[in-house]
Write an enzyme that holds these catalytic residues in place. Structure first.
Site, mmCIF file in Angstrom:
data_model
loop_
_atom_site.group_PDB
_atom_site.id
_atom_site.type_symbol
_atom_site.label_atom_id
_atom_site.label_comp_id
_atom_site.label_asym_id
_atom_site.label_seq_id
_atom_site.Cartn_x
_atom_site.Cartn_y
_atom_site.Cartn_z
ATOM 1 C CG HIS A 192 -22.040 -22.102 55.622
ATOM 2 N ND1 HIS A 192 -22.626 -20.894 55.953
ATOM 3 C CD2 HIS A 192 -20.913 -21.781 54.960
ATOM 4 C CE1 HIS A 192 -21.880 -19.899 55.499
ATOM 5 N NE2 HIS A 192 -20.840 -20.413 54.894
ATOM 6 C CE LYS A 204 -30.844 -12.020 52.787
ATOM 7 N NZ LYS A 204 -30.676 -13.222 51.972
ATOM 8 C CB THR A 232 -28.998 -14.614 55.604
ATOM 9 O OG1 THR A 232 -29.220 -15.381 54.421
ATOM 10 C CG2 THR A 232 -27.607 -14.880 56.146
ATOM 11 C CE LYS A 283 -36.755 -20.683 55.846
ATOM 12 N NZ LYS A 283 -35.615 -20.020 56.452
ATOM 13 N NE ARG A 284 -30.282 -25.176 50.902
ATOM 14 C CZ ARG A 284 -29.970 -26.200 51.704
ATOM 15 N NH1 ARG A 284 -30.079 -27.444 51.276
ATOM 16 N NH2 ARG A 284 -29.559 -25.965 52.923
ATOM 17 C CE LYS A 301 -32.706 -24.525 54.277
ATOM 18 N NZ LYS A 301 -32.156 -23.503 55.186
#
Length: 798
Positions: A356, A646, A642, A534-535, A540
């Site tokens: 991952h 969504k 993911t 998100k985290r 990110k």
């Protein structure tokens, strides 16, 4: 061929079942029942409806001698189950009517269930989607994980800073699980290994019990149900009465304290030696219990261990359960007399490993001394595995290297297939983190692009959009999501687009009402809802988002009468407790929000919202209401994502880089319906090779220079010029994730977003095109790929 389970029940009958549980299971009458009592009674009544397909599925697997999939994951972010089960049993209307007949509000009862605190982010949510799809496809499976007492943590903000408190989800009874006290295994740690009559015998120093708790996971229309089995750590000796009677009360409780610590918290802070030891024990604890359990089940059916790989597929979700390889070898060799080489071959034939991450630091490694002290027999077995690997391949890649045990290398070497989770990611896995192992084992790395379950992430969370889809293309798309392509001929139908726009408006109004009720925040639903959930992590790039927000604030203040598009920036996510820079980013977002939201010049045009304690239930409110999906990670660093799927599925165009599954999403929804910016993965590698690239990029951008100067001057920190020194130093001197290099392109693309959003017809068409193009991203498709290419498993429905 399996038929849909008979889930037919009238509202009157269900109301009777709820009342029966209220009386007999909760010990209450209607006059004195609390919201908790009603919710538990409904949950138990629904659980009763799941037991029959669960039993039938188990019998069918045993009788047909079908291959089972065992999915090992540190996280299963299942969220609330009450609505999930209601939807999958197709009982939503019945439940609403039954509750109304009993004088209860459906939404209030559903919202009363705490989120199961069994995960953090995408890794755990993916595991939950996979469990849903395995059941929907009728593939026999067990999910294995830890029954965390407190989960990750509950996030709160104090003066803008993240504060962690224990999750209390198990303070109440968990309605969906069945305790299995008869299923318990001794799990050992420490001690030494002795050679006794030519056999290696492990004499452990510590032992705890792994006790099983089962949750049935029912698929669409109740045709099949698999099992999520979670392990709780319990002491062998509950209480040391002798110590207690001596007055040594701490020692009396020591056995229970040791055991409960193992299954108490997800991802304990491993910046300390104690934290590292606990985390290693956690990973071995649940993996060892799971391997013991599946072997017991296999042998109880009368099979020979020579046939293990033909009936057992074990999937490692990341490196956390990588010890499964050595543990399976240990049991085969030490307990069943299998020769070491044959045991390694058998284990490898069973094991698959999902990677991952492309971040080398995220591939787990343990200090060899710690590992050898906690798992001495496994250390010996890893040496055997490594020697065999070196002899067979001629490779110089080692599992034991520079004083570390490298779990990524262990997982790779012990798996017959290694998969990435998006096309780009799988290619980069071959080129970067596992380039040498790919050369040693050609063909072992394959791709399985992630997916999401449409039952939870459209059918359940977005009733307005699901009604439009069903009215337009008919039913059946819930387990055949590719049918969303049938929406494409309607993308130029004004009536369809008007209804699509109305569904989005209803979802935005719901989110605005939720934020006002929960946080006192007043939003205009007509504004663009720009969402990044998100985290919190540097790659990110939430900090690039908030820097762009400051830059936009400056532009609006400079020209308050300009043609601006009102925008609400919404953030959600948690930072790991030991990740100082991520916590600084959270504080900066909250400080900027406090400044911008009270600015009389800009507050009607720009707001920043960061609701605390992001979880699955919050996502189910945010995602349907999103206008713009922020997927802005540094190219080459996000494995898949993911959340991007969504949001796009629910009609939210993406602003993003060519990273992870963004690449495939853009291909499927059309480049014209995706706001692309930024460096490519190849560009990123080239830019990093240039000395001083960060400083050069900042100095070339007056807009970014101004923003960083404001932060340095304390504009957002009450004059404190040192508060964000860590972020500023990182950006000026390192900026490994190239915020500075992508900033201007990001800002310019956001202004393009503003322009398109003001053209409501064009924007709505883009949003609807995203929904129409996302059918390929169902986790059903992903699981079919795993079953075909990795597990050799088949559906019992065929």
């Amino acid at each position: 061929m399996l038929k849909p389970n008979d889930t037919h029940i009238t509202a009157t009958q269900l109301a009777g079942e709820i009342s029966r549980h209220l009386n007999l299971s909760l010990g209450k009458d209607a006059a004195h029942a609390s919201l908790y009592d009603w919710r538990m009674s409904l949950s138990l009544a629904l659980r009763d409806r799941v037991v029959a397909p669960w039993f039938a599925s188990t019998r069918a697997t045993y009788e047909g001698q079908h291959k089972r999939v065992y999915y090992l994951s540190m996280e299963f972010l299942i969220g609330r189950l009450i609505e999930d089960v209601t939807i999958n049993l197709d009982l939503e209307g019945v439940v609403r009517e039954a509750l109304a007949d009993l004088g209860q509000d459906y939404a209030s009862v559903m919202a009363d269930e705490p989120d199961a605190a069994l995960g953090n982010g995408g890794l755990g949510r993916l595991a939950a989607c996979f469990m849903d799809s395995l059941s929907t496809l009728a593939i026999p499976a067990y999910g294995y994980g830890i029954r965390y007492e407190h989960g990750l943590f509950e996030q709160h903000f104090e003066n803008g800073q993240q504060v962690e408190t224990a999750e209390g989800w198990l303070a109440q009874r968990h309605a969906w699980e069945f305790e299995r006290p008869e299923v318990a295994y001794k799990i050992h740690f420490g001690g030494h290994v002795a050679d006794e009559d030519g056999r290696a015998v492990w004499h452990p120093a510590e032992t705890v019990l792994a006790s099983a708790y089962d949750t049935p996971v029912v698929g669409w229309q109740g045709r099949w149900a698999n099992t999520l089995r979670l392990w709780a750590a319990k002491p062998i000796k509950l209480f040391d009465l002798e110590s207690f009677n001596r007055g040594d009360y701490v020692a009396a409780n020591a056995p229970e304290r040791l055991a409960r610590t193992i299954s108490r918290v997800l991802y304990p802070d491993d910046t300390t030696e104690e934290g590292k030891e606990l985390r290693l024990k956690q990973e071995y604890f649940f993996t060892a219990a799971s391997i013991k359990d599946l072997i017991r089940r296999f042998l109880s059916e009368g099979h020979r261990l020579d046939d293990l790989a033909s009936l057992v597929a074990i999937q490692l979700n990341d490196t956390h359960p990588a010890i499964a390889g050595p543990e399976l070898v240990r049991l085969l060799v030490d307990h069943h007399g299998v020769e070491m080489g044959a045991a390694i071959d058998t284990a490898r034939a069973c094991l698959g490993y999902t990677n991952h991450t492309l971040l080398p630091e995220a591939l787990e490694r343990w200090p060899e001394g710690l590992f050898q002290r906690i798992l001495p027999r496994h250390h010996q077995i890893i040496i055997e595995i490594q020697n065999r690997h070196l002899a067979e391949t001629g490779s110089d890649i080692r599992i034991l290297d520079h004083g570390n045990v490298n779990m990524g290398e262990l997982a790779f070497i012990m798996a017959h297939k290694v998969n990435g989770v998006s096309a780009l990611h799988s290619d980069l896995v071959k080129q970067t983190v596992f380039a040498d192992l790919d050369a040693a084992y050609p063909g072992r790395i394959i791709n399985q692009t992630n997916g999401i379950t449409p039952r939870r992430w459209l059918q359940s969370c977005n009733p307005a959009l699901r009604a439009l889809i069903t009215d337009t293309i008919g039913s059946g798309w819930q387990d055949d999501l590719e049918r969303l392509q049938e929406l494409k001929p309607h993308l130029d139908d004004t009536g369809f687009l008007d209804r699509f726009d109305a569904a989005k408006a209803a979802n935005k109004a719901r989110l605005a009402a939720w934020l006002k009720d929960r946080h006192g925040t007043v939003l205009d639903p007509a504004a663009m809802f720009d969402i990044q959930i998100k985290r919190i992590h540097e790659y990110k790039r939430q900090h690039m988002n908030i820097l762009e927000t400051i830059a936009l604030w400056n532009e609006i203040r400079d020209n308050p009468n300009g043609d601006w598009t009102p925008r609400v920036k919404i953030f959600g996510g948690k930072a790991a407790p030991g990740y100082a820079l991520a916590k600084s980013i959270i504080r900066l977002i909250n400080d900027v929000a406090a400044t911008i939201n009270t600015d009389p010049v800009t507050r009607e045009l720009l707001q920043v919202v960061f609701p605390e304690n992001y979880n699955v239930s919050m996502a189910e409110i945010l995602i349907p209401a999103s206008d713009l999906s922020e997927q802005i990670s540094t190219a080459g660093k996000e494995a898949s994502g993911t959340g991007n799927m969504k949001l796009s599925l629910n009609g939210s165009p993406t602003i993003g880089t060519l990273d992870g599954a963004n690449v495939e999403i853009r291909d499927h929804v059309g480049p014209e319906n995706f706001f692309l910016f930024g460096l490519t993965a190849e560009d990123v590698r080239a830019r990093r090779a240039q000395p001083g690239y960060a400083r050069e990029a900042i100095e070339a951008s007056p807009r970014l220079m101004r923003v960083l100067g404001q932060i340095a001057e304390g504009v957002f920190s009450g004059g404190d010029t040192h508060r964000y020194g860590d972020i500023l130093h990182n950006l000026w001197e390192h900026d490994y994730f190239l915020v500075s290099c992508d900033f201007d392109a990001y800002f310019d693309t956001q202004r393009e977003v503003d322009t398109v959003y003001r053209d409501r017809a064009r924007w709505t068409r883009m949003a609807a095109a995203n929904t129409a193009g996302m059918g390929w991203f169902s986790s059903d498709r992903t699981i079919r790929g795993y079953a075909r290419d990795i597990w050799g498993a088949t559906s019992v429905a065929h």
